[in-house]
Scaffold this motif. Structure first.
Motif, PDB file in Angstrom:
ATOM      1  N   TRP A  50       0.798  -1.104  -0.014  1.00 46.43           N
ATOM      2  CA  TRP A  50      -0.014   0.065  -0.042  1.00 46.43           C
ATOM      3  C   TRP A  50       0.908   1.271   0.109  1.00 46.43           C
ATOM      4  N   TYR A  51       1.904   1.336   0.773  1.00 48.19           N
ATOM      5  CA  TYR A  51       2.801   2.306   0.845  1.00 48.19           C
ATOM      6  C   TYR A  51       3.801   2.042   1.395  1.00 48.19           C
ATOM      7  N   ILE A 101       2.083   4.222 -15.262  1.00 47.02           N
ATOM      8  CA  ILE A 101       2.309   4.111 -13.931  1.00 47.02           C
ATOM      9  C   ILE A 101       2.907   5.587 -13.388  1.00 47.02           C
ATOM     10  N   GLU A 102       3.777   6.119 -14.211  1.00 47.36           N
ATOM     11  CA  GLU A 102       4.321   7.333 -13.829  1.00 47.36           C
ATOM     12  C   GLU A 102       3.032   8.522 -13.803  1.00 47.36           C
ATOM     13  N   GLN A 103       2.064   8.220 -14.609  1.00 50.11           N
ATOM     14  CA  GLN A 103       0.937   9.232 -14.424  1.00 50.11           C
ATOM     15  C   GLN A 103       0.191   8.974 -13.274  1.00 50.11           C
ATOM     16  N   CYS A 104       0.019   7.821 -12.794  1.00 52.24           N
ATOM     17  CA  CYS A 104      -0.783   7.258 -12.022  1.00 52.24           C
ATOM     18  C   CYS A 104      -0.239   7.854 -10.527  1.00 52.24           C
ATOM     19  N   ALA A 105       1.213   8.038 -10.441  1.00 49.11           N
ATOM     20  CA  ALA A 105       2.054   8.163  -9.150  1.00 49.11           C
ATOM     21  C   ALA A 105       1.985   9.917  -9.075  1.00 49.11           C
ATOM     22  N   GLY A 114      -0.677  13.198  -1.612  1.00 45.12           N
ATOM     23  CA  GLY A 114       0.467  12.658  -2.436  1.00 45.12           C
ATOM     24  C   GLY A 114       0.038  10.965  -2.976  1.00 45.12           C
ATOM     25  N   SER A 115       0.986  10.458  -3.463  1.00 47.17           N
ATOM     26  CA  SER A 115       0.639   8.967  -4.038  1.00 47.17           C
ATOM     27  C   SER A 115       1.567   8.217  -3.290  1.00 47.17           C
ATOM     28  N   TRP A 116       1.088   6.881  -3.037  1.00 51.56           N
ATOM     29  CA  TRP A 116       1.867   5.732  -2.478  1.00 51.56           C
ATOM     30  C   TRP A 116       2.717   5.276  -3.559  1.00 51.56           C
ATOM     31  N   ILE A 117       2.699   5.388  -4.836  1.00 47.81           N
ATOM     32  CA  ILE A 117       3.493   4.692  -5.796  1.00 47.81           C
ATOM     33  C   ILE A 117       4.858   5.534  -5.913  1.00 47.81           C
ATOM     34  N   SER A 118       5.784   5.241  -5.077  1.00 48.22           N
ATOM     35  CA  SER A 118       6.822   5.634  -5.160  1.00 48.22           C
ATOM     36  C   SER A 118       7.798   5.367  -6.217  1.00 48.22           C
TER      37      SER A 118
END
Length: 241
Positions: A50-51, A101-105, A114-118
């Motif tokens: 998740w993060y 995936i970059e856009q999702c982040a 912020g985003s959890w997609i580090s």
């Protein structure tokens, strides 16, 4: 309940069932790294990352009850049907996974700081994509005489289960348009179950339902072992000028 931290070279055992009264609300364990091997071990047991915190510990969760979508029960509301009929759009599969995936982040979402997609998350899923287990769906809309990436989604596929991860929209309805095309395509490929993880109004509009975690894991044991009837590869899925 003890929450374990696994070191860099350890792959956790994600199999233990967590009851709906789990005081940690589904937290299973923490790891120091996130690699494709972690993801391939976690998803078949209903777990997902998740993060990560400032100390770079990755938090792994499960969810009970679980939001799922049976592909044959997809519902597309009338307003979206009209958009799909009237709006020029193009839908592709695996054309630009890295961009999705970059856009999702990076895309800003209401109510989220912020985003959890580090960067580490992105690297792990990109590696999984190269292995053939992570896939993206892209929605392209006309812009200045050309097609521009307007929205999309990505997820993980193991056997006949698709684990949805995240989606983004740069223009209204773009991710929903991608999803509306993706689900019938996934069904044609042999996907029997789509894991939505979280129960949201957005997904309920598409026909998602709640499933007890024990039943969900029973389905995973059956469907993760079933191969696709058609591979999910890079292709043009739909185009309406």
């Amino acid at each position: 309940m003890t929450i374990y931290l696994y070191t860099a070279n350890q792959i956790p055992d994600f199999s233990p069932y967590r009851s709906p009264n789990d005081p940690h609300d589904g937290l299973i364990c923490l790891t120091e790294t996130i690699e494709p091997q972690h993801l391939l071990a976690a998803y078949p047991h209903g777990a997902f990352p998740w993060y990560e915190d400032d100390e770079n510990r990755v938090y792994w969760f499960t969810q009970n009850p679980r939001a799922v979508l049976l592909p044959e029960k997809l519902h597309i509301r009338q307003s979206l049907q009209k958009t799909l009929r009237r709006q020029a759009h193009k839908i592709t599969v695996n054309h630009c996974f890295d961009d999705v995936i970059e856009q999702c982040a990076t895309i800003k979402r209401a109510g989220q700081g912020g985003s959890w997609i580090s960067a580490r998350f992105q690297a792990a899923y990109r590696a999984l994509h190269r292995m053939g287990h992570a896939h993206s769906f892209e929605c392209w809309l006309p812009e200045n005489g050309d097609w521009a990436l307007a929205g999309g989604l990505y997820g993980v596929q193991i056997g006949s289960v698709f684990y949805g991860e995240s989606m983004f929209s740069r223009q209204a309805n773009a991710s929903q348009m991608a999803f509306a095309h993706a689900v019938p395509f996934l069904r044609e490929c042999g996907i029997r179950l789509i894991d939505c993880q979280q129960d949201t109004d957005h997904l309920r509009q598409f026909g998602s339902q709640l499933m007890n975690l024990r039943d969900f894991k029973d389905h995973l044991r059956q469907y993760n072992a079933q191969p696709l009837t058609r591979p999910i590869v890079r292709e043009m899925l739909f185009q309406a000028a």
